[in-house]
Scaffold this motif. Structure first.
Motif, PDB file in Angstrom:
ATOM      1  N   ARG A   1      27.745 -30.798  29.543  1.00  0.00           N
ATOM      2  CA  ARG A   1      27.945 -31.719  28.427  1.00  0.00           C
ATOM      3  C   ARG A   1      26.635 -32.036  27.702  1.00  0.00           C
ATOM      4  O   ARG A   1      26.635 -32.574  26.595  1.00  0.00           O
ATOM      5  CB  ARG A   1      28.580 -33.022  28.917  1.00  0.00           C
ATOM      6  CG  ARG A   1      29.206 -33.827  27.787  1.00  0.00           C
ATOM      7  CD  ARG A   1      29.918 -35.051  28.325  1.00  0.00           C
ATOM      8  NE  ARG A   1      31.017 -34.717  29.196  1.00  0.00           N
ATOM      9  CZ  ARG A   1      32.221 -34.352  28.760  1.00  0.00           C
ATOM     10  NH1 ARG A   1      32.460 -34.271  27.466  1.00  0.00           N
ATOM     11  NH2 ARG A   1      33.181 -34.053  29.595  1.00  0.00           N
ATOM     12  N   LYS A   2      25.512 -31.692  28.292  1.00  0.00           N
ATOM     13  CA  LYS A   2      24.217 -32.036  27.702  1.00  0.00           C
ATOM     14  C   LYS A   2      24.017 -31.468  26.300  1.00  0.00           C
ATOM     15  O   LYS A   2      23.402 -32.122  25.449  1.00  0.00           O
ATOM     16  CB  LYS A   2      23.091 -31.570  28.635  1.00  0.00           C
ATOM     17  CG  LYS A   2      21.714 -32.090  28.250  1.00  0.00           C
ATOM     18  CD  LYS A   2      20.673 -31.676  29.274  1.00  0.00           C
ATOM     19  CE  LYS A   2      19.290 -32.177  28.882  1.00  0.00           C
ATOM     20  NZ  LYS A   2      18.252 -31.744  29.846  1.00  0.00           N
ATOM     21  N   PRO A   3      24.507 -30.250  25.972  1.00  0.00           N
ATOM     22  CA  PRO A   3      24.330 -29.741  24.606  1.00  0.00           C
ATOM     23  C   PRO A   3      25.210 -30.424  23.561  1.00  0.00           C
ATOM     24  O   PRO A   3      25.078 -30.137  22.368  1.00  0.00           O
ATOM     25  CB  PRO A   3      24.706 -28.259  24.729  1.00  0.00           C
ATOM     26  CG  PRO A   3      24.654 -27.940  26.178  1.00  0.00           C
ATOM     27  CD  PRO A   3      25.034 -29.200  26.860  1.00  0.00           C
ATOM     28  N   SER A   4      26.121 -31.309  23.982  1.00  0.00           N
ATOM     29  CA  SER A   4      26.994 -31.965  23.006  1.00  0.00           C
ATOM     30  C   SER A   4      26.166 -32.871  22.110  1.00  0.00           C
ATOM     31  O   SER A   4      25.120 -33.391  22.504  1.00  0.00           O
ATOM     32  CB  SER A   4      28.071 -32.782  23.719  1.00  0.00           C
ATOM     33  OG  SER A   4      27.505 -33.925  24.339  1.00  0.00           O
ATOM     34  N   LEU A   5      26.655 -33.071  20.885  1.00  0.00           N
ATOM     35  CA  LEU A   5      25.925 -33.923  19.952  1.00  0.00           C
ATOM     36  C   LEU A   5      25.733 -35.322  20.507  1.00  0.00           C
ATOM     37  O   LEU A   5      24.671 -35.936  20.326  1.00  0.00           O
ATOM     38  CB  LEU A   5      26.660 -33.990  18.605  1.00  0.00           C
ATOM     39  CG  LEU A   5      26.359 -32.872  17.610  1.00  0.00           C
ATOM     40  CD1 LEU A   5      27.220 -33.026  16.371  1.00  0.00           C
ATOM     41  CD2 LEU A   5      24.880 -32.851  17.239  1.00  0.00           C
TER      42      LEU A   5
END
Length: 548
Positions: A191-195
């Motif tokens: 989930r870290k790359p989510s905005l």
């Protein structure tokens, strides 16, 4: 135009037109759907090109009227993978106004066009060129005030606050403790790359004091735990917490219970089976049933949650078991309530709702380490709760007054031991022993009934059955004509143990040591109380409670 690029979209004829009219370099746009794909794409194009300014069509790919360009712009601004290139000027181009974009979209991504270093230009080559010439990069010092504070990035609606804290919290813990425990397959890292997460990370970086880097160790900040057995109960432990805690507790055995693929009943059955075993430490999440307990906007009393109910069960089994609660709440009254309910410590899983700066995250972790150290030191409480309960379970003595007094004293002892009041705990155990032997030993010189019902007298004729070693402060079993009386305290306790319970001289030496410690405490003299002292006193009370 040196350093100026445009995302070249085969589906957008205008982007190809201005590539030639303005003299900017094209970067091929590829079909992008997920935040992870956009994050990787941004990192790749900046690694391959020396981008100083970038033109981004608001709509990209097939379908049109989408927001992919806005998402790419936000990913650039929030990226930690491209260094200070995230500050470059971004010219967004569209045939819609900012107001129209905001009205037509459920999110507020278009606000990026109104922030410093970004601009929304119409599909006009002359105007786009002018913006390229006059739009300047954002200064690093103004990034928070002029970008982060002016965009709105909402969290996913399908994830509750508890789940979000589990994902955000383990990323923070992994970073602060320098663990490197999370892998690409870890749900939190996915989930870290989510905005939303990138936005949170950017805000967190902007709030973090520069001094934090001096405090974070260059090697993993671990807890020495060789040979320790730790039970970790958390329904969302598989989001990275199991890996992180296994790394933190160096050389320990960490047994996780996450309830994966289990019904509520089976999860609870697994928990109850494990909490009956002996552990050096139990780590217990407050909310184990998120579908009941993780409802946004709903606040329950602390005792409502499944974690506090399991805590009560653990403490009923053995009040000395060391249990630390994991919670996303940072309310001081919740922490006090947890301690009042029997928790031996707590760790706050950091929630993105509060965005705690890294220096405070480090303090949170160091506090956790200290609490764990104390829990490890207090492992003896589990043993003494068992010994205390075993003594109370003996009901063979018919002296009801002594039985009630000794039971109260044993319970009081354990409470005092938990509080670290060792000398008072010692006296609490000693007093019923002294009182009971005072009642058992009667007569002028001393007599006591042994376990067969025979009366044993201290003096037989002119001889006495014991001698008093005044130098070493104890009584010994030895026939002598030297006068001796079994007085209250050392004399009566020694006579009782020797002739009612058939203890030998080595045991009587130990009785002398215990009585001497009792006297030192009573007179305010320095003395050292050891765990073995408690164990020996409880054994005496257990013996007394077994026999009349």
């Amino acid at each position: 135009m040196d350093g100026a690029f445009i995302l070249d979209d085969d589906n957008n004829p205008f982007s190809k037109k201005i590539t030639h009219e303005i003299g900017v370099s094209p970067i091929e746009y590829v079909d992008l759907r997920t935040d992870k794909e956009i994050d990787d794409y941004v990192a790749r194009i900046f690694a391959q090109n020396s981008i100083k300014k970038l033109i981004v069509p608001v709509s990209l790919g097939e379908g049109g009227n989408n927001e992919l360009g806005l998402r790419i712009a936000l990913h650039i601004r929030l990226s930690e993978r491209i260094g200070e290139d995230n500050l470059i000027p971004i010219i967004l181009i569209s045939d819609s106004s900012l107001e129209t974009l905001l009205i037509n979209q459920s999110n507020r991504y278009a606000l990026i066009a109104a922030t410093e270093g970004s601009v929304l230009a119409p599909l006009d080559s002359t105007e786009i060129k002018a913006h390229l010439n006059f739009t300047t990069p954002i200064s690093k010092s103004e990034f928070k005030n002029k970008v982060l504070d002016n965009v709105i990035i909402k969290g996913p609606e399908t994830i509750g606050p508890h789940s979000m804290a589990n994902e955000w919290g383990v990323i923070q813990l992994d970073k602060i403790a320098n663990l490197g425990s999370l892998t690409a397959s870890t749900p939190a890292l996915q989930r870290k790359p989510s905005l939303y997460f990138k936005y949170l990370l950017s805000v967190n970086r902007s709030r973090t004091a520069a001094s934090v880097a001096d405090n974070v160790t260059s090697t993993p900040n671990l807890i020495p735990a060789a040979g320790k057995k730790i039970l970790y109960i958390d329904d969302e432990g598989d989001k990275g917490w199991v890996q992180a805690l296994t790394k933190i507790f160096n050389r320990a055995t960490v047994v996780p219970l996450t309830g994966n693929n289990l019904s509520e009943a089976n999860f609870m059955a697994d928990i109850r089976a494990q909490i009956n075993l002996e552990w050096d430490l139990i780590l217990l999440d407050l909310r184990l049933l998120p579908w009941k307990e993780d409802i946004a906007g709903t606040v329950h009393p602390i005792g409502y949650y499944s974690g506090t109910k399991i805590l009560a069960e653990i403490k009923t089994i053995n009040e000395g078991a060391q249990v630390m609660i994991f919670t996303a709440s940072n309310k001081a009254w919740n922490m006090r309530d947890l301690i009042d309910l029997g928790a031996d410590g707590y760790y706050i899983k950091e929630s993105p709702k509060y965005l705690i700066p890294d220096n405070l995250s480090l303090q949170n972790y160091e506090s956790f380490k200290k609490q764990v150290e104390i829990c490890f030191e207090k492992k003896y409480l589990r043993k003494f709760f068992t010994l205390k309960e075993q003594a109370i379970s003996q009901t063979g003595n018919s002296d009801l007054s002594f039985m009630a007094y000794s039971q109260n004293s044993l319970n009081e002892f354990f409470k005092l031991l938990k509080l670290g009041m060792w000398e008072t705990a010692f006296i609490s155990l000693f007093l019923p022993i002294e009182q009971h032997t005072d009642a058992l030993v009667t007569g002028t010189h001393g007599e006591v009934m042994d376990l067969t019902g025979t009366i044993i007298q201290m003096k037989v004729g002119t001889n006495y059955k014991m001698v008093h070693d005044e130098i070493n402060y104890n009584f010994q079993i030895q026939t002598s004509n030297k006068k001796v009386r079994a007085r209250r305290g050392l004399g009566k306790i020694s006579f009782t143990m020797a002739f009612k319970f058939s203890k030998d001289n080595a045991y009587l030496i130990r009785i002398g040591q215990l009585v001497e410690k009792r006297n030192s405490i009573s007179h305010g003299s320095a003395t050292t109380i050891k765990l073995q002292d408690f164990e020996d006193l409880i054994a005496i009370l257990k013996l007394f409670r077994t026999h009349s």
